[in-house]
Design an enzyme around this catalytic site. Structure first.
Site, PDB file in Angstrom:
ATOM      1  CD  GLU A  48      72.239  39.055  86.123  1.00 43.26           C
ATOM      2  OE1 GLU A  48      72.651  39.028  87.228  1.00 43.26           O
ATOM      3  OE2 GLU A  48      72.934  39.281  85.121  1.00 43.26           O
ATOM      4  NE  ARG A  50      75.022  33.746  98.844  1.00 42.41           N
ATOM      5  CZ  ARG A  50      74.730  34.462  97.731  1.00 42.41           C
ATOM      6  NH1 ARG A  50      74.020  35.598  97.821  1.00 42.41           N
ATOM      7  NH2 ARG A  50      74.713  33.686  96.508  1.00 42.41           N
ATOM      8  CE  LYS A  52      72.518  33.321  89.032  1.00 46.91           C
ATOM      9  NZ  LYS A  52      71.225  33.838  88.712  1.00 46.91           N
TER      10      LYS A  52
HETATM   11  P1  ATP Z   1      74.537  33.943  92.720  1.00 44.03           P
HETATM   12  O1  ATP Z   1      75.483  34.500  93.789  1.00 44.03           O
HETATM   13  O2  ATP Z   1      74.454  32.170  93.047  1.00 44.03           O
HETATM   14  O3  ATP Z   1      75.063  33.918  91.415  1.00 44.03           O
HETATM   15  P2  ATP Z   1      72.818  35.592  92.680  1.00 44.03           P
HETATM   16  O4  ATP Z   1      72.141  36.297  93.934  1.00 44.03           O
HETATM   17  O5  ATP Z   1      73.554  36.420  91.672  1.00 44.03           O
HETATM   18  O6  ATP Z   1      73.236  34.256  92.919  1.00 44.03           O
HETATM   19  P3  ATP Z   1      70.022  36.009  91.590  1.00 44.03           P
HETATM   20  O7  ATP Z   1      69.490  35.260  90.186  1.00 44.03           O
HETATM   21  O8  ATP Z   1      70.232  37.349  91.454  1.00 44.03           O
HETATM   22  O9  ATP Z   1      71.273  35.246  91.680  1.00 44.03           O
HETATM   23  O10 ATP Z   1      69.242  35.412  92.765  1.00 44.03           O
HETATM   24  C1  ATP Z   1      67.731  35.597  92.794  1.00 44.03           C
HETATM   25  C2  ATP Z   1      67.296  35.521  94.230  1.00 44.03           C
HETATM   26  O11 ATP Z   1      68.031  34.443  94.818  1.00 44.03           O
HETATM   27  C3  ATP Z   1      67.871  36.871  94.858  1.00 44.03           C
HETATM   28  O12 ATP Z   1      66.583  37.184  95.542  1.00 44.03           O
HETATM   29  C4  ATP Z   1      68.871  36.356  95.562  1.00 44.03           C
HETATM   30  O13 ATP Z   1      69.163  37.049  96.840  1.00 44.03           O
HETATM   31  C5  ATP Z   1      68.390  34.826  96.046  1.00 44.03           C
HETATM   32  N1  ATP Z   1      69.609  33.897  96.182  1.00 44.03           N
HETATM   33  C6  ATP Z   1      70.830  33.767  95.483  1.00 44.03           C
HETATM   34  N2  ATP Z   1      71.530  32.950  96.141  1.00 44.03           N
HETATM   35  C7  ATP Z   1      70.999  32.652  97.403  1.00 44.03           C
HETATM   36  C8  ATP Z   1      71.469  31.800  98.465  1.00 44.03           C
HETATM   37  N3  ATP Z   1      72.554  31.101  98.437  1.00 44.03           N
HETATM   38  N4  ATP Z   1      70.347  31.453  99.342  1.00 44.03           N
HETATM   39  C9  ATP Z   1      69.273  32.249  99.359  1.00 44.03           C
HETATM   40  N5  ATP Z   1      69.058  33.098  98.506  1.00 44.03           N
HETATM   41  C10 ATP Z   1      69.577  33.141  97.400  1.00 44.03           C
HETATM   42 MG    MG Z   2      72.366  38.578  91.496  1.00 41.57          MG
END
Ligand code: ATP
Ligand code: MG
Length: 569
Positions: free
Chosen positions: A53, A279, A289
């Site tokens: 995102e 994760r 983020k």
């Molecule tokens: P955050 O929680 O840090 O804001 P998010 O999951 O909202 O992260 P996205 O942009 O939606 O961020 O993530 C893109 C991809 O990265 C998704 O498939 C998510 O599952 C993966 N992802 C996000 N954080 C992690 C992590 N700490 N370890 C592994 N994969 C991750």
């Molecule tokens: Mg997300």
């Protein structure tokens, strides 16, 4: 959360099997893919996507997902798309889109011509919503967000059905079209999937799939005033792109039934499968983020690419190599339960890589002047120093030596404690590559601070050794004062002192220490932003983007002391 160290090298992860005979360990996702390929599911294809995102900069957790999504596709002769999951216009921005692309490329992955945006599918998603309405599977609900929450029930109590649940298809279609046309205020109505208000899975209790929101989207502008929810948009995007294995993190496990429901109730040819993995969490680090954005906004760090940040841009600026991050992601592996990985493993991986790659240099971080009284005033000698002892074919560099030098303040003690083998009054040390010197006299200013040392050198120790069997225990790096280049050095510690930072954790004020007036050997004068070096005895350093002609700034990537190797013994 279980705290583990998922650090096993591939051979150790094999339960004592002969490491030579055993193959690379197969993670559970690869096992699923192996089975799918055997049975011909998805026609034997492997097609993944990385779906960020664009609401912030990527962090090292995303690097794990990127390595997995792109890596597993490559290992299986498949493809991986980059898809921006841009369904939340109020939080998203083109700045983030660009930074995310740059970070993925820097990590070494390539999406070819497969760059997509969920927003490109808005029209199709809208048609899908109408399809559900026509099938009696979705309805327009007039409950307010608070009421929806109230009606939803809890983990132990079933929810209550909305009074709008049984609207006719015609009425739903009419209302939904008018939602799209902007006839209703934000938040006044939603489109909900008609599933089961008594489901033990709260995500299945008639989830909202469309909301009214007047926000300018970074790509579609003001074209839309209704936006699909993630749980609806994601399976549709996956199906449209022919994704076979849709990998995501564990928090989506409870959403999988909804992912499947959406696809079961729409007519797509292709049928992707969602698979969840743990994760990445790292000690002394926050990995969200949203929280990282707070640090940036509060000014607790100097932007998204502050070298202390766990963002990919921060890590890059700090001096990490993409190779070291890929190796790290390989070593932590992929598991089905959450854990916290020791940040020392990440540091170990970059040390290992830079030890091979980084040319050596001598830089005195906290200079103390040394005058060699018996060295000729105008003589300059050049000593040969290896560029990288791990890589002898790179040869040697020349380092000038003269009467006035700098050594580290720490390398001298007026009253040496027990076990201190460096310079002290009356004691002798080796100056690396050069000579033995002996401290004869200490000069202090009126406050009592030591300002210079007077030493003598032994001409018979040229090159840094003698053949008289004399024992010299300490070896110091040094820089000739007349030839030194003044540089700034920034030393970093973990962003948070706590091993597992909590909501009240604050950035450690000592996590950045800036040293001005460090003295570098002249060969560093031409270094450019991004260039990496090992400073003897001080660690690995990288030229920062804040450098300008005549002003070099170095970030310390890591010190030389490997706490990871220590922990493994
Ligand atoms: P955050 O929680 O840090 O804001 P998010 O999951 O909202 O992260 P996205 O942009 O939606 O961020 O993530 C893109 C991809 O990265 C998704 O498939 C998510 O599952 C993966 N992802 C996000 N954080 C992690 C992590 N700490 N370890 C592994 N994969 C991750
Ligand atoms: Mg997300």
């Amino acid at each position: 959360m279980e705290k583990t160290q998922l650090n096993q090298a591939p051979s150790e992860a094999n339960n004592g099997e002969n490491p030579v005979l055993s193959q690379e360990p197969v993670n559970f996702i690869q096992e699923i893919i192996n089975k799918d390929r055997e049975t011909g599911k998805h026609g034997g294809r492997v097609h993944t996507r990385f779906p960020p995102e664009p609401n912030g900069y990527l962090h090292i957790g995303h690097a794990k997902a990127i390595c997995l999504d792109f890596g597993i596709a490559a290992k299986n002769g498949g493809l991986c798309n980059l898809r921006f999951d841009d369904t939340n216009p109020s939080k998203e921005d083109i700045e983030y889109v660009e930074s995310i692309k740059e970070d993925i490329r820097w990590l070494g992955f390539d999406w070819g011509d497969r760059l997509y945006f969920a927003s490109d599918y808005y029209e199709t998603m809208y048609q899908c919503a109408e399809e559900l309405i026509n099938k009696g599977k979705a309805y327009v609900c007039d409950l307010s967000p608070e009421q929806i929450k109230e009606y939803r029930g809890t983990l132990t109590e079933p929810g209550k059905e909305s009074p709008y649940r049984n609207r006719s298809v015609a009425e739903n279609l009419d209302l939904f079209r008018r939602m799209r046309n902007g006839e209703f205020p934000d938040g006044s109505r939603t489109l909900r999937a008609k599933i089961d208000m008594a489901s033990p899975n709260i995500n299945m209790r008639d989830p909202v799939i469309y909301r009214i929101l007047r926000a300018t989207h970074h790509r579609t502008g003001d074209k839309w005033c209704i936006y699909p929810m993630y749980d609806f948009a994601h399976p549709i995007s996956d199906a449209l792109e022919g994704i076979t294995h849709s990998l995501c993190t564990l928090e989506f496990e409870d959403h999988r039934p909804l992912y499947d429901w959406v696809l079961d109730n729409l007519s797509f040819k292709s049928r992707p499968q969602q698979i969840e993995f743990a994760r990445l969490n790292l000690t002394h680090t926050l990995m969200s983020k949203r929280k990282l954005l707070e640090l940036v906004k509060q000014g607790a760090v100097n932007g998204w690419d502050d070298p202390r940040m766990p963002t990919i841009s921060g890590i890059r600026r700090r001096g990490y190599t993409p190779e070291s991050i890929r190796v790290f992601c390989e070593r932590i592996g992929v598991a089905k339960s959450n854990s916290v990985v020791d940040i020392a493993l990440l540091e170990h991986c970059v040390r290992e890589d830079l030890n091979q790659k980084a040319p050596r240099a001598m830089v005195v971080l906290r200079p103390l002047k040394v005058i060699i009284d018996n060295y000729p005033d105008d003589l300059v000698e050049e000593f040969e120093a290896e560029i990288n002892p791990e890589n002898p074919e790179l040869g040697a560099r020349k380092v000038p030596f003269s009467k006035v030098l700098y050594i580290e303040r720490d390398d001298f003690a007026e009253n040496p404690p027990k076990g201190f083998f460096r310079l002290a009054p009356g004691r002798e040390i080796r100056l690396k590559y050069a000579y033995y010197i002996k401290c004869e006299r200490v000069v202090k200013d009126e406050t009592g601070e030591i300002i210079e040392l007077h030493c003598t050198y032994d001409p018979a120790s040229r090159g840094g050794w003698t053949n008289d069997g004399r024992k010299v225990r300490g070896t110091s790096h040094w820089v000739s004062a007349a030839h030194a280049v003044d540089v700034e050095v920034r030393l970093y510690d973990h962003l948070f002192r706590e091993e597992v930072p909590g909501p009240d954790s604050v950035v450690d004020p000592d996590s950045l220490v800036t040293l001005a007036g460090c003295k570098a050997e002249p060969g560093l004068a031409g270094a450019l932003p991004g260039d990496r070096f090992q400073f003897l005895r001080q660690g690995y350093f990288c030229v920062d983007k804040d450098s300008a002609p005549g002003k070099l700034v170095f970030n310390r990537t890591v010190s030389l002391k490997d706490s990871w190797s220590g922990k493994q013994k």
